[in-house]
Design a protein around this motif. Structure first.
Motif, PDB file in Angstrom:
ATOM      1  N   ASN A  36       0.830  -1.207   0.000  1.00 38.05           N
ATOM      2  CA  ASN A  36       0.000   0.000   0.000  1.00 38.05           C
ATOM      3  C   ASN A  36       0.864   1.256   0.000  1.00 38.05           C
ATOM      4  N   LYS A  41      -3.702   6.375  -4.396  1.00 38.80           N
ATOM      5  CA  LYS A  41      -5.158   6.214  -4.361  1.00 38.80           C
ATOM      6  C   LYS A  41      -5.785   6.457  -5.725  1.00 38.80           C
ATOM      7  N   PHE A 242      -3.682   4.302  -1.577  1.00 38.64           N
ATOM      8  CA  PHE A 242      -4.929   3.591  -1.845  1.00 38.64           C
ATOM      9  C   PHE A 242      -5.618   3.155  -0.553  1.00 38.64           C
ATOM     10  N   ASP A 247     -13.310   3.287   2.006  1.00 37.40           N
ATOM     11  CA  ASP A 247     -13.782   2.045   1.384  1.00 37.40           C
ATOM     12  C   ASP A 247     -12.645   1.217   0.791  1.00 37.40           C
ATOM     13  N   SER A 248     -11.722   1.859   0.065  1.00 33.40           N
ATOM     14  CA  SER A 248     -10.626   1.103  -0.523  1.00 33.40           C
ATOM     15  C   SER A 248      -9.695   0.565   0.557  1.00 33.40           C
ATOM     16  N   GLY A 263      -6.375  -5.492  -7.854  1.00 31.56           N
ATOM     17  CA  GLY A 263      -7.284  -4.434  -7.440  1.00 31.56           C
ATOM     18  C   GLY A 263      -7.686  -3.580  -8.623  1.00 31.56           C
ATOM     19  N   TRP A 265     -10.205  -0.146  -9.127  1.00 32.03           N
ATOM     20  CA  TRP A 265     -11.019   0.789  -8.346  1.00 32.03           C
ATOM     21  C   TRP A 265     -11.294   2.052  -9.154  1.00 32.03           C
ATOM     22  N   GLY A 296     -15.596  -0.701  -7.046  1.00 32.98           N
ATOM     23  CA  GLY A 296     -14.232  -1.202  -7.046  1.00 32.98           C
ATOM     24  C   GLY A 296     -14.159  -2.521  -6.318  1.00 32.98           C
ATOM     25  N   VAL A 298     -11.138  -5.640  -4.668  1.00 39.18           N
ATOM     26  CA  VAL A 298      -9.818  -6.199  -4.417  1.00 39.18           C
ATOM     27  C   VAL A 298     -10.008  -7.693  -4.242  1.00 39.18           C
ATOM     28  N   ARG A 346     -20.844  -2.705   1.350  1.00 37.67           N
ATOM     29  CA  ARG A 346     -19.646  -3.545   1.280  1.00 37.67           C
ATOM     30  C   ARG A 346     -20.004  -5.028   1.264  1.00 37.67           C
TER      31      ARG A 346
END
Length: 366
Positions: A36, A41, A242, A247-248, A263, A265, A296, A298, A346
C-alpha cells in the motif's frame, strides 16, 4: 465491475513465462499490506481510477509447480487466459478468476515492460530458478544468467504493477542495477532514490522511460503515459495512498493479503482507451451481474501446503448492492467452505479449498 481488456492493456507494457509455468493451472488478512505504501489512491496516470497487481515473489521462488497440492482437484479447472481481442472472457468463479488473471497480467506487464531496461533477466531470472544464490558469485563468472557479483545484490521479494509503473521490493545494489541498464543517464535525485532517465539509446529505445533505485526498492516506468514521480511521491508519503481512503482501505485490509492480489477501483468501462477510437473494449473477466455495478474490488488468493484460500471485497453505490442469494449463486461456488458478508455497500467473500468428501460449499453468514 467487469475487468475490460483496455484497462488491462494500459497496465501491460513477463516475468519470463517459465516463472509462472505451473502456477496458472491452480490457483494473514485484516492488516493493510506493505505494498500500500507504493499504491497511489488515484493511480499512476491521468485516467480515472487505479488498477494494480501485487505478486509475492518469495512464493514464486518456493512454488515450482511440480509438487502436487493435496486439494488441487478441488480447485476450478486451469484458466487459459488470452488477452487478445477475439478471445472470450474468462468465465469461472470470480473468487478464482480475478487473482488468476492478476498473476498473468502482472507477469506479462512487468516482464515485457522491463525489456528495454537491460536488467530484466538479471532482475527476474533468479525467480525462475527456484532460489537465489546465498553466496557472492565470482566477478569473473561467464554465466549469462548470473546476477552481477551475485544474487544478494539484486533480490526481488515482491512485485507491484500499478497502472504503468513497476515497483520491486527486495535488495538492490544501485551500482549493479545501473551497470546492467542500457540507454539511461543520471537524473535528479528524489530523496534517497537515485533516478535514471532514458536517453533513447540502447538496443530498444529508452526514450520516455526512467527508473529509481535505493537499497530496498526499485521503481520502473513501463508506460510513458504513467508517472514515476507519482509513485515516488506515494512512497515518500506525499500523495494519498490507496489504503488510506475509507472504502478502498477496508477492501485492501479484507482481501489484499495473498500470494497474488488484483485491485481495480474507480475504473469506468465506458471511458478512455489504450489506443484511441480503435482501442479494444472487450471484456477480460466476466463477473456476471453480481459484480458489474461495483465501484471497485480487491481480490486475492493464497496457495498453502494443506489448503488454498481466496478473498474478494467489493464496494457498491447506494441502492445497487446485490442480494445475498445472488452473491451466493455467483461468487465462491467452487470453494469447499465459504463465508459471505454483506455490510451496507460492502460485500466480502472468503473461500477455502481443501480435501473434502462434500463438494457443496459450507456457508457461514455474517
Amino acid at each position: 465491475m467487469d475487468l475490460h481488456r483496455r484497462d488491462v492493456l494500459k497496465a501491460t507494457a513477463a516475468l519470463p513465462l517459465a516463472t509462472v509455468a505451473g502456477c496458472t493451472g491452480v490457483l494473514d488478512g485484516g492488516e493493510t499490506p506493505a505494498y500500500n505504501d507504493s499504491t497511489p489512491k488515484d493511480g499512476a496516470n491521468d485516467d480515472a481510477g487505479v488498477f494494480f497487481v501485487h505478486i509475492d515473489a518469495e512464493w514464486l521462488r518456493r512454488y515450482d509447480g511440480e509438487e502436487e497440492l493435496p486439494y488441487a482437484e478441488e480447485l476450478p479447472d486451469a484458466v487459459d487466459i488470452d488477452i487478445g481481442s477475439d478471445t472470450a472472457p474468462v468465465n469461472v468463479d470470480p473468487l478464482v478468476a480475478y487473482p488468476t488473471a492478476g498473476l498473468l497480467i502482472g507477469s506479462i506487464g512487468l516482464g515485457f515492460g522491463l525489456v528495454p531496461y537491460g536488467f530484466a533477466d538479471r532482475l527476474l531470472g533468479p525467480l525462475g530458478d527456484g532460489e537465489l544464490p546465498e553466496e557472492t558469485a565470482d566477478n569473473d563468472t561467464d554465466s549469462s544468467t548470473a546476477t552481477p557479483d551475485s544474487g544478494n545484490e539484486l533480490r526481488v521479494d515482491s512485485m507491484l504493477l500499478v497502472d504503468g509503473v513497476g515497483v520491486f521490493r527486495g535488495s538492490f545494489d544501485a551500482d549493479a542495477v545501473v551497470a546492467a541498464s542500457e540507454g539511461f543517464e543520471p537524473g535528479e535525485e528524489r530523496g534517497d532514490f537515485e533516478v535514471y532517465e532514458g536517453t533513447g539509446e540502447g538496443f530498444l529505445s529508452t526514450e520516455g522511460l526512467a527508473f529509481a533505485v535505493r537499497e530496498d526498492t526499485l521503481v520502473t516506468l513501463l508506460d510513458s503515459e504513467s508517472s514515476l514521480d507519482t509513485v515516488l511521491d506515494t512512497i515518500a508519503g506525499e500523495t494519498e495512498r490507496f489504503g488510506e481512503a475509507d472504502d478502498s482501505g477496508w477492501a485492501l485490509e479484507t482481501a489484499g493479503n495473498g500470494h497474488v492480489t488484483l485491485g481495480a477501483w474507480g475504473i469506468d468501462p465506458e471511458s478512455g482507451g489504450a489506443g484511441g477510437e480503435e482501442a479494444d473494449t472487450g471484456q477480460f473477466v466476466e463477473s456476471g451481474p453480481v459484480l458489474e455495478s461495483a465501484t471497485g474490488l480487491v481480490s486475492s488468493f493464497t496457495l498453502g501446503p494443506e489448503e488454498g484460500t481466496a478473498s474478494l471485497a467489493a464496494v457498491y453505490p447506494e441502492g445497487e448492492v446485490p442480494d445475498r442469494a445472488t452473491i451466493e449463486n455467483e461468487i465462491g461456488t467452487s470453494a469447499t467452505t465459504r463465508d459471505v458478508s454483506v455490510d451496507g455497500v460492502r460485500v466480502a467473500v472468503d473461500g477455502t479449498w481443501r480435501v473434502s468428501e462434500d463438494s457443496t460449499p459450507t456457508e457461514t453468514e455474517s
